[in-house]
Write a protein that holds these residues in place. Structure first.
Motif, mmCIF file in Angstrom:
data_model
loop_
_atom_site.group_PDB
_atom_site.id
_atom_site.type_symbol
_atom_site.label_atom_id
_atom_site.label_comp_id
_atom_site.label_asym_id
_atom_site.label_seq_id
_atom_site.Cartn_x
_atom_site.Cartn_y
_atom_site.Cartn_z
ATOM 1 N N LEU A 121 0.937 0.046 -1.816
ATOM 2 C CA LEU A 121 0.334 -0.280 -0.718
ATOM 3 C C LEU A 121 0.374 1.411 0.087
ATOM 4 O O LEU A 121 1.670 1.477 0.432
ATOM 5 C CB LEU A 121 0.630 -1.177 0.197
ATOM 6 N N SER A 149 -3.572 2.209 -2.728
ATOM 7 C CA SER A 149 -3.285 0.899 -2.669
ATOM 8 C C SER A 149 -3.644 0.199 -3.823
ATOM 9 O O SER A 149 -5.013 -0.302 -3.936
ATOM 10 C CB SER A 149 -3.911 0.234 -1.303
ATOM 11 N N CYS A 184 0.952 -9.001 1.343
ATOM 12 C CA CYS A 184 1.208 -7.555 0.965
ATOM 13 C C CYS A 184 1.398 -6.723 2.265
ATOM 14 O O CYS A 184 2.346 -5.935 2.554
ATOM 15 C CB CYS A 184 0.080 -7.070 0.157
ATOM 16 N N VAL A 218 -5.049 -3.573 -0.253
ATOM 17 C CA VAL A 218 -4.968 -3.564 -1.436
ATOM 18 C C VAL A 218 -6.438 -3.449 -1.835
ATOM 19 O O VAL A 218 -7.165 -4.179 -1.515
ATOM 20 C CB VAL A 218 -4.239 -4.724 -2.247
#
Length: 350
Positions: free
Chosen positions: A79, A132, A147, A126
């Motif tokens: 990320l 990402s 995340c 993401v």
């Protein structure tokens, strides 16, 4: 015309050579450099140039730099988070973007103003942007929330506020309710259909009269033009095809399959919490009165669902891209809510 111009330049250079050899050498170097720059400008895509300018602005002016994090878990997941290069005493604020772009493009008109009051953390969610990415098969809002929460833990941020727009609003709500419940202090939800039922989400998608990925992830100039007009109450009056094609190549080609799957999962399960809980955190709901993607009725519905711990503000003459069309008001509401109203004992309704 180019040939005549070239002949004139050559004649001038030749005359300079005979009279001032050193000056002629400099002139030739300058002409060569000018031609090289011209060729680069002609080849450079406008959207890519704007993207580079945004990056330079973040790095040089705002002192915000990208950090790529390797997140914990069984599947390789990275990320990228934009955050200040040095520590500060400002309150931490996490900003979550929607489907229309990555972190830089979504918050382009907000970062300068907000960075003066907050220590910003601005991730590319993401499957958005080139950094990402994940090998995980998960496409749920819960996965995105986990995340983002993991990234904040890795960055050493124990307590923070969060603001999310559209898809980012789903992620922000989920974080505040489940994945980062003890870490999220206050929440701003902007133009996000988080209170819509699965049936209502299906009806909104059916209204587009095309597959949802075609509407929100366009692959043609006409499709992107339609999306801009749906997202903005006052869209730019001139949108040439070559600019739209450039933006599509920049924003909607990489990881398109994964983002299509994100959209389909969002339609199936929304925030993934049934029934949707009312947040325990104080929440500000911001909406544009001309929103054509998530109608303002959903803003009122979310406000009623959250009850006394929420406030709803409707921004006039603004569409779904609220953070762009109503940037000054959005920035003002966010600063007031997170700073001025932090210690107020009563939290009223507007």
């Amino acid at each position: 015309m180019q040939a005549r111009a070239g002949s004139a330049a050559g004649a001038a250079a030749l005359a300079a050579t005979k009279q001032h050899p050193a000056a002629a050498s400099s002139l030739f170097a300058l002409l060569s450099l000018s031609l090289l720059l011209l060729r680069l400008l002609l080849r450079l895509r406008l959207a890519a140039f704007r993207d580079a300018a945004l990056t330079l602005h973040l790095l040089a002016r705002l002192r915000i730099r990208p950090v790529t994090l390797r997140l914990p878990g069984p599947h390789a997941t990275t990320l990228r988070v934009w955050c200040p290069a040095s520590p500060s005493g400002k309150p931490p604020l996490l900003l979550l973007h929607g489907f229309g772009g990555d972190a830089k493009w979504t918050w382009a008109r907000n970062l300068a103003a907000l960075s003066r009051s907050f220590h910003l953390y601005v991730p590319d969610l993401v499957f958005f942007g080139s950094h990402s990415r994940s090998a995980s098969p998960l496409r749920s809002v819960a996965f995105q929330a986990r995340c983002a929460a993991d990234a904040m833990r890795l960055l050493g941020v124990g307590r923070y506020d969060v603001a999310g727009i559209s898809y980012g609003g789903f992620v922000a709500y989920r974080m505040a309710a489940v994945e980062a419940r003890e870490s999220v202090a206050r929440v701003v939800i902007m133009t996000s259909g988080v209170a819509a039922t699965v049936q209502e989400m299906g009806e909104l998608a059916a209204r587009e009269e095309m597959a949802v990925e075609e509407a929100l992830l366009p692959d043609s100039a006409a499709g992107l033009r339609r999306l801009v007009h749906r997202s903005m109450h006052r869209p730019p009056p001139w949108l040439p095809d070559f600019v739209l094609h450039d933006f599509i190549q920049l924003m909607f080609v990489d990881q398109r399959k994964e983002r299509t799957e994100l959209l389909r999962e969002l339609l199936r399960s929304g925030a993934g919490i049934d029934p949707l809980p009312a947040l325990t955190q104080k929440t500000l709901v911001l909406w544009g009165d001309k929103d054509q993607v998530f109608p303002v009725d959903l803003g009122y519905k979310l406000h009623r669902h959250l009850g006394k711990k929420s406030r709803l503000e409707i921004i006039k003459n603004a569409g779904h891209a609220l953070q762009l069309e109503g940037a000054d008001k959005v920035n003002s509401f966010i600063k007031s809510f997170f700073l001025d109203e932090r210690d107020e004992p009563e939290f009223g309704t507007t």
